[in-house]
Design a protein around this motif. Structure first.
Motif, PDB file in Angstrom:
ATOM      1  N   SER A 262       1.932  -1.215  -8.961  1.00  0.00           N
ATOM      2  CA  SER A 262       1.197  -0.450  -9.963  1.00  0.00           C
ATOM      3  C   SER A 262       1.812   0.874 -10.262  1.00  0.00           C
ATOM      4  CB  SER A 262      -0.321  -0.444  -9.445  1.00  0.00           C
ATOM      5  OG  SER A 262      -0.870  -1.655  -9.512  1.00  0.00           O
ATOM      6  N   CYS A 263       1.998   1.270 -11.344  1.00  0.00           N
ATOM      7  CA  CYS A 263       2.523   2.305 -11.641  1.00  0.00           C
ATOM      8  C   CYS A 263       1.528   3.489 -11.668  1.00  0.00           C
ATOM      9  CB  CYS A 263       2.954   2.454 -13.166  1.00  0.00           C
ATOM     10  SG  CYS A 263       3.678   4.034 -13.908  1.00  0.00           S
ATOM     11  N   LEU A 264       1.742   4.775 -11.004  1.00  0.00           N
ATOM     12  CA  LEU A 264       0.979   5.748 -10.746  1.00  0.00           C
ATOM     13  C   LEU A 264       0.668   6.734 -11.684  1.00  0.00           C
ATOM     14  CD1 LEU A 264       1.305   6.024  -6.960  1.00  0.00           C
ATOM     15  CD2 LEU A 264      -0.335   4.564  -8.100  1.00  0.00           C
TER      16      LEU A 264
ATOM     17  N   GLY B 192       0.762  -1.029   0.001  1.00  0.00           N
ATOM     18  CA  GLY B 192       0.181  -0.251  -0.024  1.00  0.00           C
ATOM     19  C   GLY B 192       0.853   1.274   0.029  1.00  0.00           C
ATOM     20  N   SER B 193       2.192   1.270   0.532  1.00  0.00           N
ATOM     21  CA  SER B 193       2.832   2.418   0.404  1.00  0.00           C
ATOM     22  C   SER B 193       3.448   2.602  -1.250  1.00  0.00           C
ATOM     23  CB  SER B 193       4.210   2.216   1.274  1.00  0.00           C
ATOM     24  OG  SER B 193       5.212   1.092   0.866  1.00  0.00           O
ATOM     25  N   VAL B 194       3.774   3.958  -1.299  1.00  0.00           N
ATOM     26  CA  VAL B 194       4.246   4.168  -2.586  1.00  0.00           C
ATOM     27  C   VAL B 194       5.783   4.756  -2.729  1.00  0.00           C
ATOM     28  CG1 VAL B 194       3.957   6.467  -4.179  1.00  0.00           C
ATOM     29  CG2 VAL B 194       1.896   5.397  -3.270  1.00  0.00           C
ATOM     30  N   ALA B 195       6.392   3.716  -3.547  1.00  0.00           N
ATOM     31  CA  ALA B 195       7.917   3.873  -3.823  1.00  0.00           C
ATOM     32  C   ALA B 195       8.021   4.983  -4.927  1.00  0.00           C
ATOM     33  CB  ALA B 195       8.271   2.633  -4.308  1.00  0.00           C
ATOM     34  N   ARG B 196       9.131   6.045  -4.777  1.00  0.00           N
ATOM     35  CA  ARG B 196       9.389   6.815  -5.672  1.00  0.00           C
ATOM     36  C   ARG B 196      10.830   6.620  -6.039  1.00  0.00           C
ATOM     37  NH1 ARG B 196      12.842  10.443  -6.012  1.00  0.00           N
ATOM     38  NH2 ARG B 196      13.815  10.224  -4.128  1.00  0.00           N
ATOM     39  N   PHE B 197      11.091   6.700  -7.593  1.00  0.00           N
ATOM     40  CA  PHE B 197      12.411   6.409  -8.070  1.00  0.00           C
ATOM     41  C   PHE B 197      12.758   7.617  -9.102  1.00  0.00           C
ATOM     42  CE2 PHE B 197       9.946   2.547  -7.639  1.00  0.00           C
ATOM     43  CZ  PHE B 197      11.037   1.464  -6.981  1.00  0.00           C
ATOM     44  N   GLY B 198      13.863   8.148  -8.645  1.00  0.00           N
ATOM     45  CA  GLY B 198      14.273   9.298  -9.501  1.00  0.00           C
ATOM     46  C   GLY B 198      15.351   8.825 -10.341  1.00  0.00           C
TER      47      GLY B 198
ATOM     48  N   ASP C 298       3.195   8.578 -13.571  1.00  0.00           N
ATOM     49  CA  ASP C 298       4.164   9.763 -13.703  1.00  0.00           C
ATOM     50  C   ASP C 298       4.656   9.847 -15.280  1.00  0.00           C
ATOM     51  OD1 ASP C 298       3.732  10.738 -10.885  1.00  0.00           O
ATOM     52  OD2 ASP C 298       4.763   8.717 -10.376  1.00  0.00           O
ATOM     53  N   PHE C 299       5.303   8.567 -15.644  1.00  0.00           N
ATOM     54  CA  PHE C 299       5.707   8.485 -17.060  1.00  0.00           C
ATOM     55  C   PHE C 299       4.598   8.658 -18.017  1.00  0.00           C
ATOM     56  CE2 PHE C 299      10.289   6.701 -15.936  1.00  0.00           C
ATOM     57  CZ  PHE C 299      10.401   7.540 -15.332  1.00  0.00           C
ATOM     58  N   PRO C 300       4.749   9.043 -19.169  1.00  0.00           N
ATOM     59  CA  PRO C 300       3.823   9.161 -20.247  1.00  0.00           C
ATOM     60  C   PRO C 300       3.511   7.518 -20.735  1.00  0.00           C
ATOM     61  CG  PRO C 300       5.451  10.662 -20.882  1.00  0.00           C
ATOM     62  CD  PRO C 300       5.904   9.830 -19.725  1.00  0.00           C
ATOM     63  N   HIS C 301       2.035   7.408 -20.708  1.00  0.00           N
ATOM     64  CA  HIS C 301       1.343   5.940 -20.897  1.00  0.00           C
ATOM     65  C   HIS C 301       1.634   4.859 -19.974  1.00  0.00           C
ATOM     66  CE1 HIS C 301       0.659   7.320 -25.008  1.00  0.00           C
ATOM     67  NE2 HIS C 301       1.964   7.812 -24.944  1.00  0.00           N
ATOM     68  N   TRP C 302       2.287   5.242 -18.744  1.00  0.00           N
ATOM     69  CA  TRP C 302       2.469   4.289 -17.903  1.00  0.00           C
ATOM     70  C   TRP C 302       1.529   4.147 -16.878  1.00  0.00           C
ATOM     71  CZ3 TRP C 302       7.817   2.557 -15.820  1.00  0.00           C
ATOM     72  CH2 TRP C 302       8.789   2.557 -16.968  1.00  0.00           C
ATOM     73  N   SER C 303       0.585   4.929 -16.765  1.00  0.00           N
ATOM     74  CA  SER C 303      -0.614   4.858 -15.806  1.00  0.00           C
ATOM     75  C   SER C 303      -1.221   3.509 -16.013  1.00  0.00           C
ATOM     76  CB  SER C 303      -1.739   6.045 -16.143  1.00  0.00           C
ATOM     77  OG  SER C 303      -2.626   5.998 -15.045  1.00  0.00           O
ATOM     78  N   GLY C 304      -1.512   2.871 -14.932  1.00  0.00           N
ATOM     79  CA  GLY C 304      -2.305   1.416 -14.958  1.00  0.00           C
ATOM     80  C   GLY C 304      -1.521   0.466 -15.493  1.00  0.00           C
ATOM     81  N   THR C 305      -0.302   0.597 -15.752  1.00  0.00           N
ATOM     82  CA  THR C 305       0.615  -0.660 -15.849  1.00  0.00           C
ATOM     83  C   THR C 305       0.846  -1.280 -14.638  1.00  0.00           C
ATOM     84  OG1 THR C 305       2.729   0.725 -16.200  1.00  0.00           O
ATOM     85  CG2 THR C 305       1.347   0.411 -18.016  1.00  0.00           C
ATOM     86  N   THR C 306       1.467  -2.546 -14.506  1.00  0.00           N
ATOM     87  CA  THR C 306       1.757  -3.277 -13.592  1.00  0.00           C
ATOM     88  C   THR C 306       3.153  -3.940 -13.655  1.00  0.00           C
ATOM     89  OG1 THR C 306       0.887  -5.378 -14.348  1.00  0.00           O
ATOM     90  CG2 THR C 306      -0.658  -3.816 -12.706  1.00  0.00           C
ATOM     91  N   VAL C 307       3.854  -4.004 -12.615  1.00  0.00           N
ATOM     92  CA  VAL C 307       5.297  -4.708 -12.809  1.00  0.00           C
ATOM     93  C   VAL C 307       5.127  -5.711 -11.702  1.00  0.00           C
ATOM     94  CG1 VAL C 307       7.823  -4.207 -12.231  1.00  0.00           C
ATOM     95  CG2 VAL C 307       6.649  -2.508 -13.071  1.00  0.00           C
ATOM     96  N   ASP C 308       5.524  -6.913 -12.308  1.00  0.00           N
ATOM     97  CA  ASP C 308       5.585  -8.279 -11.154  1.00  0.00           C
ATOM     98  C   ASP C 308       7.260  -8.849 -11.309  1.00  0.00           C
ATOM     99  OD1 ASP C 308       2.730  -8.986 -10.259  1.00  0.00           O
ATOM    100  OD2 ASP C 308       2.614  -8.318 -12.483  1.00  0.00           O
TER     101      ASP C 308
ATOM    102  N   LEU D 194       9.423   8.622 -10.974  1.00  0.00           N
ATOM    103  CA  LEU D 194       8.454   7.382 -11.280  1.00  0.00           C
ATOM    104  C   LEU D 194       7.718   6.805  -9.790  1.00  0.00           C
ATOM    105  CD1 LEU D 194       7.402   5.184 -12.889  1.00  0.00           C
ATOM    106  CD2 LEU D 194       9.344   3.819 -12.706  1.00  0.00           C
ATOM    107  N   ARG D 195       6.662   6.931  -9.738  1.00  0.00           N
ATOM    108  CA  ARG D 195       5.929   6.279  -8.631  1.00  0.00           C
ATOM    109  C   ARG D 195       5.226   5.064  -8.869  1.00  0.00           C
ATOM    110  NH1 ARG D 195       2.024   9.691  -6.749  1.00  0.00           N
ATOM    111  NH2 ARG D 195       1.761  10.251  -8.637  1.00  0.00           N
ATOM    112  N   MET D 196       5.479   4.150  -7.805  1.00  0.00           N
ATOM    113  CA  MET D 196       4.932   2.781  -7.892  1.00  0.00           C
ATOM    114  C   MET D 196       4.438   2.157  -6.636  1.00  0.00           C
ATOM    115  SD  MET D 196       5.708   1.177 -10.891  1.00  0.00           S
ATOM    116  CE  MET D 196       6.680   1.075 -12.154  1.00  0.00           C
TER     117      MET D 196
END
Length: 137
Positions: free
Chosen positions: A73-75, A43-49, A77-87, A57-59
């Protein structure tokens, strides 16, 4: 529609070491980007600079199953990344190692092919950096 980006890498370290590398701030800082804020809590949000990137980038951390998987889950921030998931799925490999299956899915239809290819290449390099870090420390 683009399919998921997939990368598989065999790491000559146990699953706990690989899980720690992916799921903690210290691990991410060691193999991906040193500009990271990450609390290993669902539930936390990770931030990558990244140097030169116009935004961070926030996940959102959706799942942490020690020794098994991490899901973000991508929040958007990068164009077109909203709603993408990383596993990151981890399974025991030969001789006490770990097989990592990386998947970045949910790409929209309008994501440009060239950008998709660049991101996929970058994720492959990151998977390689994970392997190098986990194996060497």
């Amino acid at each position: 529609m683009h399919g998921p980006m997939l990368h598989a890498v065999e790491v000559a370290r146990d699953v706990d070491r690989v899980f720690e590398a992916i799921s903690t701030q210290a691990g991410q800082a060691a193999f991906w980007t040193s500009d990271v804020d990450l609390e290993a809590v669902v539930g936390s949000v990770a931030r990558f600079g990244f140097p030169g990137a116009p935004v961070d980038l926030r996940m959102r951390i959706d799942a942490l199953e020690p020794g098994r998987s991490i899901r973000w889950s991508c929040l958007g921030d990068f164009p077109h990344w909203s709603g993408t998931t990383v596993d990151w799925d981890l399974t025991a490999g030969p001789a006490g190692g770990t097989m990592v299956l990386f998947r970045h899915a949910g790409w929209p239809d309008d994501y440009p092919d060239l950008e998709y290819a660049k991101v996929n290449y970058t994720w492959g390099r990151i998977a390689g950096a994970l392997k190098a870090y986990a194996e060497s420390g």
